[in-house]
Write a protein that holds these residues in place. Sequence first.
Motif, PDB file in Angstrom:
ATOM      1  N   GLU A  37      -2.357  12.072   3.523  1.00 23.00           N
ATOM      2  CA  GLU A  37      -3.356  10.497   3.783  1.00 23.00           C
ATOM      3  C   GLU A  37      -4.310  10.089   3.278  1.00 23.00           C
ATOM      4  N   LEU A  38      -4.411   9.859   2.297  1.00 26.43           N
ATOM      5  CA  LEU A  38      -4.764   9.143   0.899  1.00 26.43           C
ATOM      6  C   LEU A  38      -5.867   7.979   1.421  1.00 26.43           C
ATOM      7  N   GLN A  39      -7.523   8.146   1.055  1.00 29.10           N
ATOM      8  CA  GLN A  39      -7.794   7.469   1.663  1.00 29.10           C
ATOM      9  C   GLN A  39      -8.457   6.742   0.244  1.00 29.10           C
ATOM     10  N   VAL A  40      -8.736   5.447   0.375  1.00 26.04           N
ATOM     11  CA  VAL A  40      -8.815   4.861  -1.241  1.00 26.04           C
ATOM     12  C   VAL A  40     -10.231   3.937  -1.302  1.00 26.04           C
ATOM     13  N   ILE A  60      -0.116   9.730  -7.412  1.00 24.75           N
ATOM     14  CA  ILE A  60       0.393   9.767  -6.347  1.00 24.75           C
ATOM     15  C   ILE A  60       1.926   9.709  -6.232  1.00 24.75           C
ATOM     16  N   VAL A  70       2.765  10.545   1.054  1.00 25.64           N
ATOM     17  CA  VAL A  70       1.606   9.982   1.248  1.00 25.64           C
ATOM     18  C   VAL A  70       1.390   8.632   1.845  1.00 25.64           C
ATOM     19  N   CYS A  72      -0.953   5.771   1.717  1.00 27.83           N
ATOM     20  CA  CYS A  72      -2.521   5.167   1.268  1.00 27.83           C
ATOM     21  C   CYS A  72      -2.858   4.357   1.944  1.00 27.83           C
ATOM     22  N   SER A  73      -3.801   4.286   2.312  1.00 25.64           N
ATOM     23  CA  SER A  73      -4.845   3.104   3.119  1.00 25.64           C
ATOM     24  C   SER A  73      -6.379   3.176   2.039  1.00 25.64           C
ATOM     25  N   LEU A  96       1.332   0.879  -5.491  1.00 27.54           N
ATOM     26  CA  LEU A  96       1.053   1.611  -3.996  1.00 27.54           C
ATOM     27  C   LEU A  96       1.800   1.339  -2.468  1.00 27.54           C
TER      28      LEU A  96
END
Length: 317
Positions: A37-40, A60, A70, A72-73, A96
Motif C-alpha cells: 500500500e503505497l501512499q504518496v 512501481i 501495488v 497507490c493512493s 500510476l
Amino acid sequence: MSHQIAVLIDFNHISSQRDLLEALTKLNHLESGDELELQVDLNGTGFIYPDLLLLLVARIEYLKRNDIKVICSMVNFNRNSNRANYACRINFFEILGIELEEGFIRRDRQGRFIEISKFNETNINIVFAEIMRILIVNGVNEDMLTVLNFCLYEVLDNTLNHSSPEFRYGAGTGFVVAQFFPRSQEIRIIIADTGQGIHAALTGHPKSRFIDLSEPEAVTRCIERGVTNSLGLGFGLWATSEMMSKNKGDFIIYSGASCLRNGTLYETPQWKGTINYLRINTNISVNYKEIFGEDSGQLDMFQEFKESQFGNLENLW
C-alpha cells in the motif's frame, strides 16, 4: 508466505534523487505475491522536479512486473495545488492508474518538456526527436546539438540493448522525461530503467573483456572510451561524459549501489537497473570538434536528422 506493508513517500522530505532512493529502500525486501500500500504525499509548495516523479513511477512498474500488488493512493492531497497540477500534466497520476479530473487546459508542450514516457524499440525514434526538439527550440548551439544528437540516442539505445539479460536489441525498455527551465537556462533529462544494471550488462556477456570487474569498477569504467560488453563500440557514455564536463553541467549515473557523478564514484541507496541523468546548461557552448575531432561525420548526421525531422528551423534560433 506473502506480506503486506504500507509505505509513505513524502515529497516534503525528498528534494534529491538520493533522498528518493533512500525512501525506496523500504521496498527492497518485497517478493512475488506481496502487497504494497503505497501512499504518496505531494502536499507542499516547493517545486518537485520531474525526474523524481519518473523514478517513483519506474520503481512501481518494476514491482508490478515482479508480481507484487501495488495499491497507490494520495494523502494530504490538494487537487488545486501547483504540485498536483504539475504532476498531472506530466502524466504521473495517469501512469500510476489514479483517475483524476484535470482542472486545467492542456497546452502544447512541444519544445518545452516531455511528459513521463515509456520507450521501447517501437517508439525510440519518436522520443529521441521530441528530446532534440526541446534542445533545438531552446537555443542549444548547433555544435553542441551535433554532439547531443549522437550521445542522447546512444543512452536511449543502451537501455534497449543492455538492460535485459537477454542481450537482444529491443528486449529492454525504459522511462524518460525532459524539461527546459528558462530561469536557470538548463535542460534536465533523465533516462531510467529497472533492468539488470551496468555491472551485469558489462560482465555478463560471454564475449565481454570485463567479466572480472566489481560493481563499483564497472560503473566507474562505463564512461571510458572502448568499454563495452562486446555489443557496441563503448563510445556513447564516454562522449556524453566528455560533453557534459565541457558544458559544466551534470552527468550522473546510478546503478546498483553505485553513483557516478561527473566522474566521481559514490555509494548510493540501491537502484535495480540504471539511471542516466543530464543537466545541460543551454548558455554554455561545446564545439563538436572537442569531442569528435575534425571528423565531420557526426555533423553531417545531425544535419540530416534536423532536416528530416523538423525541416527549416532557422526561425527558432
